[in-house]
Design a protein around this motif. Structure first.
Motif, short mmCIF file in Angstrom:
data_model
loop_
_atom_site.label_atom_id
_atom_site.label_comp_id
_atom_site.label_asym_id
_atom_site.label_seq_id
_atom_site.Cartn_x
_atom_site.Cartn_y
_atom_site.Cartn_z
N ASN A 95 -7.78 5.41 -3.81
CA ASN A 95 -8.27 4.04 -4.04
C ASN A 95 -7.23 3.15 -4.73
N GLY B 179 0.80 -1.22 0.00
CA GLY B 179 0.00 0.00 0.00
C GLY B 179 0.83 1.27 0.00
N SER C 15 -7.32 -0.55 -6.61
CA SER C 15 -7.63 -1.61 -5.65
C SER C 15 -8.49 -2.70 -6.27
N PHE D 94 -3.34 0.87 -4.34
CA PHE D 94 -2.62 -0.02 -3.44
C PHE D 94 -1.33 -0.44 -4.14
#
Length: 148
Positions: A30, A7, A46, A32
């Motif tokens: 949003n 992340g 994500s 990662f």
């Protein structure tokens, strides 16, 4: 130097000169990354997750329509009907984001929009949808030109 956690990415470029781990969501909401990411380009939209209610939550897709010429990088929420947004990358070597695709019995109308397919053929006991990848040779001869 320790690897960054999932992340985050190592901020070494001209914008993030700290060398510290920077949260991907500060670069692209949003998004990662895998553990050890060393550049912001390794942040991806994500993937779908199981929510607290036990249902699969929509994933996100990289909105290429809004990217480029000074526009912001955006991971938009996947539509809820007829589309799957797998998140992640299509190819981790080139860092190309995975694109949305249609569920069976739907077809893509835009980057992340789908419509229900209304073309079906009766082939024996099984309905045959023109919106599913199937073997067109199973169709009667008169319907084959319509099969894409």
């Amino acid at each position: 130097c320790a690897k960054c956690q999932a992340g985050t990415f190592r901020g070494w470029n001209s914008f993030e000169l700290t060398g510290q781990c920077v949260d991907c969501t500060s670069f692209v909401p949003n998004s990662f990354s895998e553990p050890g990411a060393d550049d912001k380009t390794q942040c991806y939209c994500s993937t779908p997750q199981i929510g607290s209610d036990g249902k699969l939550q929509a994933g996100y897709y990289f909105n290429y329509a809004l990217y480029g010429a000074g526009k912001q990088r955006i991971c938009d929420r996947c539509p809820t009907e007829g589309v799957v947004c797998p998140g992640g990358f299509r190819n981790a070597t080139t860092w190309m984001h995975a694109i949305p695709f249609a569920l069976p019995n739907y077809y893509m109308t835009q980057l992340a929009a789908a419509s229900r397919c209304s073309i079906e053929f009766d082939v024996g006991a099984t309905p045959f949808s023109a919106c599913q990848p199937q073997d067109c040779s199973q169709l009667p001869e008169e319907n084959r030109p319509e099969c894409v």
